[in-house]
Design an enzyme around this catalytic site. Structure first.
Site, short mmCIF file in Angstrom:
data_model
loop_
_atom_site.label_atom_id
_atom_site.label_comp_id
_atom_site.label_asym_id
_atom_site.label_seq_id
_atom_site.Cartn_x
_atom_site.Cartn_y
_atom_site.Cartn_z
N LYS A 44 -20.83 16.77 -26.11
CA LYS A 44 -20.82 15.33 -26.25
C LYS A 44 -21.22 14.65 -24.94
CE LYS A 44 -16.70 15.64 -29.19
NZ LYS A 44 -15.23 15.44 -29.18
N GLY A 45 -21.09 15.37 -23.84
CA GLY A 45 -21.22 14.76 -22.51
C GLY A 45 -22.55 14.06 -22.24
N GLU A 100 -29.01 17.59 -20.47
CA GLU A 100 -27.63 17.98 -20.14
C GLU A 100 -26.95 16.90 -19.31
OE1 GLU A 100 -25.10 19.71 -20.37
OE2 GLU A 100 -25.49 21.81 -20.81
N ASP A 101 -25.63 16.87 -19.35
CA ASP A 101 -24.90 15.91 -18.53
C ASP A 101 -24.82 16.38 -17.08
OD1 ASP A 101 -23.22 18.05 -19.17
OD2 ASP A 101 -21.54 16.82 -19.82
N ASP A 104 -22.90 22.55 -13.20
CA ASP A 104 -21.82 22.88 -12.27
C ASP A 104 -22.09 24.31 -11.78
OD1 ASP A 104 -19.38 22.54 -10.94
OD2 ASP A 104 -18.24 23.32 -12.61
N LYS A 132 -24.49 19.71 -9.26
CA LYS A 132 -23.58 20.01 -8.14
C LYS A 132 -24.07 21.28 -7.46
CE LYS A 132 -19.15 18.62 -10.23
NZ LYS A 132 -17.92 19.18 -10.80
N PHE A 153 -14.79 16.41 -9.21
CA PHE A 153 -14.74 16.30 -10.66
C PHE A 153 -15.01 14.85 -11.06
CE2 PHE A 153 -13.23 16.01 -14.94
CZ PHE A 153 -13.66 17.21 -15.48
N VAL A 154 -16.09 14.66 -11.78
CA VAL A 154 -16.50 13.29 -12.11
C VAL A 154 -16.31 12.96 -13.59
CG1 VAL A 154 -18.11 13.02 -10.18
CG2 VAL A 154 -18.93 14.04 -12.31
N ASP A 160 -16.19 13.39 -19.59
CA ASP A 160 -14.78 13.17 -19.92
C ASP A 160 -13.84 13.98 -19.03
OD1 ASP A 160 -15.39 15.79 -21.00
OD2 ASP A 160 -13.50 15.66 -22.09
N ARG A 166 -15.21 8.65 -21.34
CA ARG A 166 -16.64 8.77 -21.61
C ARG A 166 -17.32 7.41 -21.64
NH1 ARG A 166 -17.63 14.10 -23.24
NH2 ARG A 166 -16.04 15.09 -24.50
P1 5GP Z 1 -21.22 24.99 -15.92
O1 5GP Z 1 -21.39 26.02 -16.99
O2 5GP Z 1 -22.51 24.56 -15.28
O3 5GP Z 1 -20.21 25.41 -14.90
O4 5GP Z 1 -20.50 23.74 -16.59
C1 5GP Z 1 -21.16 22.74 -17.24
C2 5GP Z 1 -20.23 21.95 -18.10
O5 5GP Z 1 -18.92 21.83 -17.49
C3 5GP Z 1 -20.75 20.54 -18.25
O6 5GP Z 1 -21.64 20.45 -19.35
C4 5GP Z 1 -19.47 19.74 -18.38
O7 5GP Z 1 -19.08 19.73 -19.74
C5 5GP Z 1 -18.45 20.51 -17.58
N1 5GP Z 1 -18.31 19.97 -16.20
C6 5GP Z 1 -18.67 20.55 -15.04
N2 5GP Z 1 -18.40 19.76 -13.98
C7 5GP Z 1 -17.85 18.63 -14.49
C8 5GP Z 1 -17.37 17.41 -13.90
O8 5GP Z 1 -17.38 17.17 -12.68
N3 5GP Z 1 -16.88 16.49 -14.76
C9 5GP Z 1 -16.84 16.67 -16.10
N4 5GP Z 1 -16.34 15.69 -16.83
N5 5GP Z 1 -17.28 17.80 -16.70
C10 5GP Z 1 -17.80 18.77 -15.90
#
Ligand code: 5GP
Length: 183
Positions: A44-45, A100-101, A104, A132, A153-154, A160, A166
């Site tokens: 949903k992000g 993508e939102d 990370d 990030k 963490f944003v 969310d 959101r």
């Molecule tokens: P990754 O697999 O790259 O570690 O994680 C990606 C997913 O983790 C993102 O699509 C998101 O849903 C969540 N995520 C990672 N960092 C953050 C953050 O700072 N804030 C929020 N709200 N979600 C995050």
């Protein structure tokens, strides 16, 4: 009570977001003119970013939605995700842009990208609102990035914490007190 009470600071204002989305939309429009790209929103992000981005593009395009969820708590360690809702259309021979939102560790994106590449698109590019770089664990990079951000963490603009925040128009840093709080 204002949603902003749980924010430590505003990291990216709605005005900064609007400017950057306009730039990204213009760039994508230049690069995908006559290609009728298939834009995929990862729910949903990404939904707020996605809806602004497609309206910042002035070329014909089509949209699709995907929803994923992690297997238990394994998302951080393995990036293994379950497809809860898949795209309706075939990706074969299409120019696909995955929206993508946030990137990370990169594990989620890497998993989705590998999955979509097996469906024989003509091209597959990634557009992420936030990145990030300090946290990246796998060799993956978005082709288009809105903002590089520090390891905080944003929330807001689609992102969310426990399904909240959101609808905040700005991207904010969540006050650590909120996630350290015991239930
Ligand atoms: P990754 O697999 O790259 O570690 O994680 C990606 C997913 O983790 C993102 O699509 C998101 O849903 C969540 N995520 C990672 N960092 C953050 C953050 O700072 N804030 C929020 N709200 N979600 C995050």
């Amino acid at each position: 009570m204002s949603l902003y009470n749980d924010a430590e600071s505003i990291l990216i204002t709605k005005e900064m977001i609007a400017d950057r989305v306009r730039e990204l939309g213009a760039e994508l429009s230049r690069q995908y003119r006559d290609k009728n790209p298939l834009m995929i929103c990862v729910l949903k992000g990404s939904v707020v970013f996605f809806s602004d981005l497609i309206r910042a593009m002035d070329i014909p395009l089509e949209i699709e939605f995907m929803a994923i969820s992690s297997y238990g708590n394994s998302i951080r360690s393995s990036g293994e995700v379950k497809v809860v809702k898949d795209t309706d259309k075939s990706l074969e021979n299409r120019h696909v842009i995955l929206v993508e939102d946030i990137i990370d560790t990169g594990l989620t994106l890497s998993y989705i990208k590998n999955m979509l590449e097996r469906r024989a698109p003509a091209s597959l590019k990634i557009c992420a609102l936030l990145d990030k770089p300090d946290r990246l664990q796998v060799d993956i990079e978005a082709d288009y990035v809105g903002f590089k951000i520090p390891n905080k963490f944003v929330i807001g603009y689609g992102l969310d914490y426990a399904q909240k925040y959101r609808n905040m128009p700005d991207v904010c840093v969540l006050n650590p007190k909120i996630y350290n709080r015991q239930p």
